[in-house]
Design an enzyme around this catalytic site. Structure first.
Site, PDB file in Angstrom:
ATOM      1  N   CYS A  36      46.659 -30.756  97.861  1.00  0.00           N
ATOM      2  CA  CYS A  36      47.989 -31.076  97.966  1.00  0.00           C
ATOM      3  C   CYS A  36      48.302 -32.099  98.625  1.00  0.00           C
ATOM      4  O   CYS A  36      49.243 -33.025  98.190  1.00  0.00           O
ATOM      5  CB  CYS A  36      48.832 -30.008  98.147  1.00  0.00           C
ATOM      6  N   HIS A  93      51.638 -26.009 101.787  1.00  0.00           N
ATOM      7  CA  HIS A  93      51.901 -26.747 100.690  1.00  0.00           C
ATOM      8  C   HIS A  93      52.547 -28.128 101.112  1.00  0.00           C
ATOM      9  O   HIS A  93      53.556 -27.972 101.552  1.00  0.00           O
ATOM     10  CB  HIS A  93      52.329 -26.181  99.285  1.00  0.00           C
ATOM     11  N   ASP A 145      56.225 -32.332  93.274  1.00  0.00           N
ATOM     12  CA  ASP A 145      55.494 -31.608  93.641  1.00  0.00           C
ATOM     13  C   ASP A 145      54.149 -31.360  92.838  1.00  0.00           C
ATOM     14  O   ASP A 145      54.519 -31.308  91.598  1.00  0.00           O
ATOM     15  CB  ASP A 145      56.067 -29.904  93.840  1.00  0.00           C
TER      16      ASP A 145
END
EC number: 3.4.19.12
Length: 242
Positions: A17, A119, A134
């Site tokens: 991520c 994250h 995202d």
């Protein structure tokens, strides 16, 4: 009718991520690669069996040190935003984007594992609108204009588990241009002056400065948001050795 903007949006692979957040921030595939981030980990902590800046399995899960070092290669800085301040004090015209750090559950296939991970999510402006990029989303999520973004950030920062980093150029960071000037003036200690005092701003911190935060614990893989000045000093000292 205006056409829909072309938005680069990398989707989640393994625990990468942080890599996706960086590439989504710069809106270009391959701005950074996994090998580059792994090399930064090695420079930050050389000659160790278990590198504290990434997953033990080498799947990613990079911490803020790696993100900051990667941004510095592009002449940028990640500035930790004190959530006790009002996001309304941000000068959006001088900000490249935002990286939000949130808690995340860990899955192995369809099985939810009892592990907690962090994250990384990029938020940035594209053709006048702000988007949530995202990597876990199927597509970029429209947030809206400046007022919508401020409201969105306020909502996100109501959570104690979420942290926000403001991405700016090195010059903007040095001159603190990422905050409105009235906010900077109100955050300084009171001194004797003949000038008319400013009205109290919502950007003032009710508690104290970032120096009141606890020290970063490298042994805690969930503690990825740390005192920014310490991170920057760590990054610079490591880079100077090479």
């Amino acid at each position: 009718m205006s056409s829909k903007p072309s938005i680069y949006h990398e989707k989640q692979v393994k625990e990468l991520c942080a890599l996706h957040a960086l590439n989504n921030l710069f809106q270009m595939r391959g701005t950074y690669s996994k090998s580059e981030l792994d090399a930064i980990c090695s420079r930050l902590s050389p000659n160790v069996w278990i590198n504290p800046h990434r997953s033990m399995l080498g799947l990613g899960n990079y911490d803020i040190n790696v993100i900051m070092a990667a941004l510095q290669k592009k002449g940028c800085e990640a500035v930790w935003f004190d959530k006790r301040k009002d996001p309304g004090c941000l000068d959006l015209s001088n900000i490249c984007g935002f990286i939000l750090n949130v808690p995340s559950d860990y899955k192995l296939g369809f099985v939810m594992l009892p592990l907690r991970r962090r994250h990384w999510i990029t938020i940035r402006q594209i053709q006048g609108n702000f988007y949530n990029l995202d990597s876990k989303l199927e597509a970029p999520q429209l947030i809206g204009r400046s007022s919508d973004l401020i409201a969105y950030l306020k909502e996100q920062l109501d959570s104690k588990e979420k942290e926000l980093f403001v991405v700016v150029s090195r010059e903007v960071e040095e001159k603190q241009l990422w905050m409105h000037q009235y906010a900077i003036q109100n955050s300084r200690p009171n001194t004797q002056s003949t000038e008319q005092p400013l009205t109290k701003s919502e950007c003032e911190s009710p508690i104290g400065s970032i120096s009141s935060l606890s020290q970063y614990d490298y042994r805690n893989r969930d503690a990825e948001c740390l005192q920014v000045t310490e991170v920057r000093n760590c990054v610079v000292s490591r880079e100077n050795q090479y």
